[in-house]
Design a protein around this motif. Structure first.
Motif, PDB file in Angstrom:
ATOM      1  N   LEU A   1       0.844  -1.193   0.000  1.00  0.00           N
ATOM      2  CA  LEU A   1       0.000   0.000   0.000  1.00  0.00           C
ATOM      3  C   LEU A   1       0.883   1.249   0.000  1.00  0.00           C
ATOM      4  O   LEU A   1       2.011   1.225   0.478  1.00  0.00           O
ATOM      5  CB  LEU A   1      -0.963   0.007   1.184  1.00  0.00           C
ATOM      6  CG  LEU A   1      -0.445  -0.285   2.591  1.00  0.00           C
ATOM      7  CD1 LEU A   1       0.225   0.927   3.196  1.00  0.00           C
ATOM      8  CD2 LEU A   1      -1.600  -0.732   3.485  1.00  0.00           C
ATOM      9  N   PRO A   2       0.356   2.342  -0.566  1.00  0.00           N
ATOM     10  CA  PRO A   2       1.141   3.575  -0.602  1.00  0.00           C
ATOM     11  C   PRO A   2       1.083   4.305   0.737  1.00  0.00           C
ATOM     12  O   PRO A   2       0.093   4.219   1.463  1.00  0.00           O
ATOM     13  CB  PRO A   2       0.450   4.386  -1.701  1.00  0.00           C
ATOM     14  CG  PRO A   2      -0.986   3.960  -1.604  1.00  0.00           C
ATOM     15  CD  PRO A   2      -0.944   2.501  -1.251  1.00  0.00           C
ATOM     16  N   VAL A   3       2.145   5.006   1.019  1.00  0.00           N
ATOM     17  CA  VAL A   3       2.170   5.901   2.174  1.00  0.00           C
ATOM     18  C   VAL A   3       1.932   7.300   1.613  1.00  0.00           C
ATOM     19  O   VAL A   3       2.696   7.773   0.756  1.00  0.00           O
ATOM     20  CB  VAL A   3       3.510   5.832   2.909  1.00  0.00           C
ATOM     21  CG1 VAL A   3       3.500   6.761   4.119  1.00  0.00           C
ATOM     22  CG2 VAL A   3       3.795   4.389   3.339  1.00  0.00           C
ATOM     23  N   VAL A   4       0.849   7.927   2.074  1.00  0.00           N
ATOM     24  CA  VAL A   4       0.387   9.175   1.461  1.00  0.00           C
ATOM     25  C   VAL A   4       0.476  10.325   2.453  1.00  0.00           C
ATOM     26  O   VAL A   4       0.072  10.210   3.608  1.00  0.00           O
ATOM     27  CB  VAL A   4      -1.070   9.021   0.963  1.00  0.00           C
ATOM     28  CG1 VAL A   4      -1.543  10.298   0.279  1.00  0.00           C
ATOM     29  CG2 VAL A   4      -1.181   7.832   0.015  1.00  0.00           C
ATOM     30  N   GLU A   5       1.010  11.444   1.966  1.00  0.00           N
ATOM     31  CA  GLU A   5       1.101  12.663   2.759  1.00  0.00           C
ATOM     32  C   GLU A   5       0.667  13.827   1.874  1.00  0.00           C
ATOM     33  O   GLU A   5       1.196  13.995   0.774  1.00  0.00           O
ATOM     34  CB  GLU A   5       2.524  12.870   3.259  1.00  0.00           C
ATOM     35  CG  GLU A   5       2.659  13.966   4.297  1.00  0.00           C
ATOM     36  CD  GLU A   5       4.033  13.951   4.950  1.00  0.00           C
ATOM     37  OE1 GLU A   5       4.142  14.387   6.104  1.00  0.00           O
ATOM     38  OE2 GLU A   5       5.008  13.501   4.300  1.00  0.00           O
ATOM     39  N   ASP A   6      -0.323  14.602   2.345  1.00  0.00           N
ATOM     40  CA  ASP A   6      -0.893  15.696   1.545  1.00  0.00           C
ATOM     41  C   ASP A   6      -1.382  15.190   0.188  1.00  0.00           C
ATOM     42  O   ASP A   6      -1.173  15.835  -0.855  1.00  0.00           O
ATOM     43  CB  ASP A   6       0.132  16.816   1.343  1.00  0.00           C
ATOM     44  CG  ASP A   6       0.524  17.484   2.648  1.00  0.00           C
ATOM     45  OD1 ASP A   6      -0.315  17.560   3.556  1.00  0.00           O
ATOM     46  OD2 ASP A   6       1.690  17.919   2.762  1.00  0.00           O
ATOM     47  N   ASP A   7      -2.011  14.014   0.196  1.00  0.00           N
ATOM     48  CA  ASP A   7      -2.597  13.385  -0.994  1.00  0.00           C
ATOM     49  C   ASP A   7      -1.560  12.921  -2.013  1.00  0.00           C
ATOM     50  O   ASP A   7      -1.922  12.516  -3.125  1.00  0.00           O
ATOM     51  CB  ASP A   7      -3.590  14.335  -1.685  1.00  0.00           C
ATOM     52  CG  ASP A   7      -4.781  14.688  -0.818  1.00  0.00           C
ATOM     53  OD1 ASP A   7      -5.201  13.810  -0.041  1.00  0.00           O
ATOM     54  OD2 ASP A   7      -5.268  15.825  -0.904  1.00  0.00           O
ATOM     55  N   ARG A   8      -0.288  12.934  -1.660  1.00  0.00           N
ATOM     56  CA  ARG A   8       0.766  12.528  -2.578  1.00  0.00           C
ATOM     57  C   ARG A   8       1.509  11.316  -2.025  1.00  0.00           C
ATOM     58  O   ARG A   8       1.818  11.283  -0.834  1.00  0.00           O
ATOM     59  CB  ARG A   8       1.738  13.684  -2.817  1.00  0.00           C
ATOM     60  CG  ARG A   8       1.121  14.834  -3.591  1.00  0.00           C
ATOM     61  CD  ARG A   8       2.007  16.073  -3.579  1.00  0.00           C
ATOM     62  NE  ARG A   8       1.474  17.132  -4.421  1.00  0.00           N
ATOM     63  CZ  ARG A   8       0.466  17.939  -4.074  1.00  0.00           C
ATOM     64  NH1 ARG A   8      -0.093  17.804  -2.874  1.00  0.00           N
ATOM     65  NH2 ARG A   8       0.026  18.863  -4.908  1.00  0.00           N
ATOM     66  N   PRO A   9       1.810  10.343  -2.860  1.00  0.00           N
ATOM     67  CA  PRO A   9       2.534   9.166  -2.372  1.00  0.00           C
ATOM     68  C   PRO A   9       3.992   9.494  -2.072  1.00  0.00           C
ATOM     69  O   PRO A   9       4.705  10.046  -2.912  1.00  0.00           O
ATOM     70  CB  PRO A   9       2.425   8.178  -3.549  1.00  0.00           C
ATOM     71  CG  PRO A   9       2.258   9.046  -4.756  1.00  0.00           C
ATOM     72  CD  PRO A   9       1.483  10.245  -4.298  1.00  0.00           C
ATOM     73  N   VAL A  10       4.436   9.160  -0.871  1.00  0.00           N
ATOM     74  CA  VAL A  10       5.818   9.442  -0.475  1.00  0.00           C
ATOM     75  C   VAL A  10       6.598   8.155  -0.220  1.00  0.00           C
ATOM     76  O   VAL A  10       7.811   8.194   0.009  1.00  0.00           O
ATOM     77  CB  VAL A  10       5.861  10.326   0.783  1.00  0.00           C
ATOM     78  CG1 VAL A  10       5.265  11.696   0.497  1.00  0.00           C
ATOM     79  CG2 VAL A  10       5.138   9.657   1.954  1.00  0.00           C
ATOM     80  N   GLY A  11       5.916   7.022  -0.254  1.00  0.00           N
ATOM     81  CA  GLY A  11       6.578   5.746  -0.035  1.00  0.00           C
ATOM     82  C   GLY A  11       5.619   4.596  -0.258  1.00  0.00           C
ATOM     83  O   GLY A  11       4.424   4.802  -0.508  1.00  0.00           O
ATOM     84  N   VAL A  12       6.145   3.393  -0.170  1.00  0.00           N
ATOM     85  CA  VAL A  12       5.348   2.177  -0.329  1.00  0.00           C
ATOM     86  C   VAL A  12       5.733   1.214   0.778  1.00  0.00           C
ATOM     87  O   VAL A  12       6.927   1.037   1.074  1.00  0.00           O
ATOM     88  CB  VAL A  12       5.600   1.502  -1.696  1.00  0.00           C
ATOM     89  CG1 VAL A  12       4.736   0.250  -1.827  1.00  0.00           C
ATOM     90  CG2 VAL A  12       5.331   2.456  -2.831  1.00  0.00           C
ATOM     91  N   VAL A  13       4.734   0.584   1.383  1.00  0.00           N
ATOM     92  CA  VAL A  13       4.984  -0.473   2.360  1.00  0.00           C
ATOM     93  C   VAL A  13       4.429  -1.766   1.792  1.00  0.00           C
ATOM     94  O   VAL A  13       3.236  -1.872   1.507  1.00  0.00           O
ATOM     95  CB  VAL A  13       4.312  -0.174   3.714  1.00  0.00           C
ATOM     96  CG1 VAL A  13       4.464  -1.373   4.649  1.00  0.00           C
ATOM     97  CG2 VAL A  13       4.923   1.065   4.357  1.00  0.00           C
ATOM     98  N   SER A  14       5.312  -2.729   1.601  1.00  0.00           N
ATOM     99  CA  SER A  14       4.911  -4.041   1.100  1.00  0.00           C
ATOM    100  C   SER A  14       5.102  -5.083   2.187  1.00  0.00           C
ATOM    101  O   SER A  14       5.688  -4.810   3.245  1.00  0.00           O
ATOM    102  CB  SER A  14       5.745  -4.424  -0.126  1.00  0.00           C
ATOM    103  OG  SER A  14       7.091  -4.672   0.254  1.00  0.00           O
ATOM    104  N   GLU A  15       4.618  -6.281   1.921  1.00  0.00           N
ATOM    105  CA  GLU A  15       4.832  -7.378   2.869  1.00  0.00           C
ATOM    106  C   GLU A  15       6.335  -7.585   3.119  1.00  0.00           C
ATOM    107  O   GLU A  15       6.753  -7.874   4.237  1.00  0.00           O
ATOM    108  CB  GLU A  15       4.208  -8.651   2.314  1.00  0.00           C
ATOM    109  CG  GLU A  15       2.687  -8.607   2.248  1.00  0.00           C
ATOM    110  CD  GLU A  15       2.108  -9.778   1.482  1.00  0.00           C
ATOM    111  OE1 GLU A  15       0.961 -10.161   1.768  1.00  0.00           O
ATOM    112  OE2 GLU A  15       2.792 -10.297   0.579  1.00  0.00           O
ATOM    113  N   ALA A  16       7.127  -7.413   2.051  1.00  0.00           N
ATOM    114  CA  ALA A  16       8.575  -7.588   2.193  1.00  0.00           C
ATOM    115  C   ALA A  16       9.179  -6.560   3.140  1.00  0.00           C
ATOM    116  O   ALA A  16      10.184  -6.844   3.815  1.00  0.00           O
ATOM    117  CB  ALA A  16       9.242  -7.482   0.823  1.00  0.00           C
ATOM    118  N   ASP A  17       8.586  -5.373   3.230  1.00  0.00           N
ATOM    119  CA  ASP A  17       9.107  -4.346   4.137  1.00  0.00           C
ATOM    120  C   ASP A  17       8.772  -4.651   5.596  1.00  0.00           C
ATOM    121  O   ASP A  17       9.407  -4.103   6.504  1.00  0.00           O
ATOM    122  CB  ASP A  17       8.518  -2.976   3.766  1.00  0.00           C
ATOM    123  CG  ASP A  17       8.992  -2.494   2.415  1.00  0.00           C
ATOM    124  OD1 ASP A  17      10.183  -2.619   2.124  1.00  0.00           O
ATOM    125  OD2 ASP A  17       8.150  -1.998   1.636  1.00  0.00           O
TER     126      ASP A  17
END
Length: 228
Positions: free
Chosen positions: A38-54
């Motif tokens: 899933l994306p990590v969103v700040e101010d409606d903008r994606p700033v990172g991704v968290v996956s199962e691998a993370d």
């Protein structure tokens, strides 16, 4: 023939997290929504991704109970060790985010996925605002088409509207996405164009081109000899 764009294939409703989302809540979001990232969103903008691998490093290193990587450990292992101490999305996320735009052609997006090795691209508008997500599965859905529908599109759009050929004079059969063409066209160059257009049709798996030309315009005309 217009190629499908990312906008026509993407999933518009995206499950996301904030940078401060806790580790446990990240796991719950993935589990409850049956997704792998899933994306990590700040101010409606994606700033990172968290996956199962993370998130797996938390178990790999037993939340710090295992010995840390040694001096000669690789960068990837050291990165996972750092993730294992993470408490929030900000701590464990991968960045930057690989993105695409709604008007990007599907083939270009597929190439980006193949080259990068990622499983999904997050879709952003001109302002960088998250508007969707495009996965490998979304692109593969192009090939889930009825043979009759694919045949009708090839007849109408490729031969009827583009090449201005009576579709009824050309044999078009489709079996599990494999297209077989038969019949005659006026020029060799038209056969090459027809095959290119058919291969470019969304859902086509392969093309067997049995078309034949009335005359071969790929060869220069023979010069007439003049005898004095």
């Amino acid at each position: 023939m217009r190629e499908p764009t990312v906008a026509s294939l993407m999933t518009a409703e995206v499950i996301g997290a904030s940078p401060d989302t806790s580790f446990q809540d990240l796991v719950r979001l993935l589990e409850e929504n049956k997704i792998s990232a899933l994306p990590v969103v700040e101010d409606d903008r994606p700033v990172g991704v968290v996956s199962e691998a993370d998130l797996l490093p938390k178990e790999e290193f037993r939340a710090g109970a295992e010995e840390p990587p040694g001096l000669f450990a690789g960068r990837a292992e050291k990165h996972r060790w750092a993730q294992s101490a993470g408490l929030t999305a900000r701590d464990v996320m991968t960045s930057p985010v690989r993105t695409t735009t709604p008007d990007t052609p599907a083939s270009k997006a597929a190439r980006e996925l193949a080259i990068s090795g990622v499983r999904r691209l997050f879709v952003v508008d001109d302002d960088g605002v998250l508007v969707g997500v495009l996965s490998r599965r979304d692109l593969l859905s192009l090939f889930v088409r009825e043979d009759a529908d694919l045949r009708r599109q090839i007849q109408d759009e490729v031969f009827g509207r583009t090449l201005w050929v009576d579709p009824l004079t050309i044999g078009v059969t489709v079996a599990q996405g494999v297209v077989t063409l038969s019949g005659r066209l006026e020029r060799r160059s038209e056969i090459d164009i027809a095959e290119h257009l058919v291969r470019s049709t969304p859902g086509v798996v392969e093309v067997h081109n049995n078309l034949r030309p009335e005359w071969d315009d790929s060869k220069p005309p023979r010069q007439t000899e003049i005898f004095g």
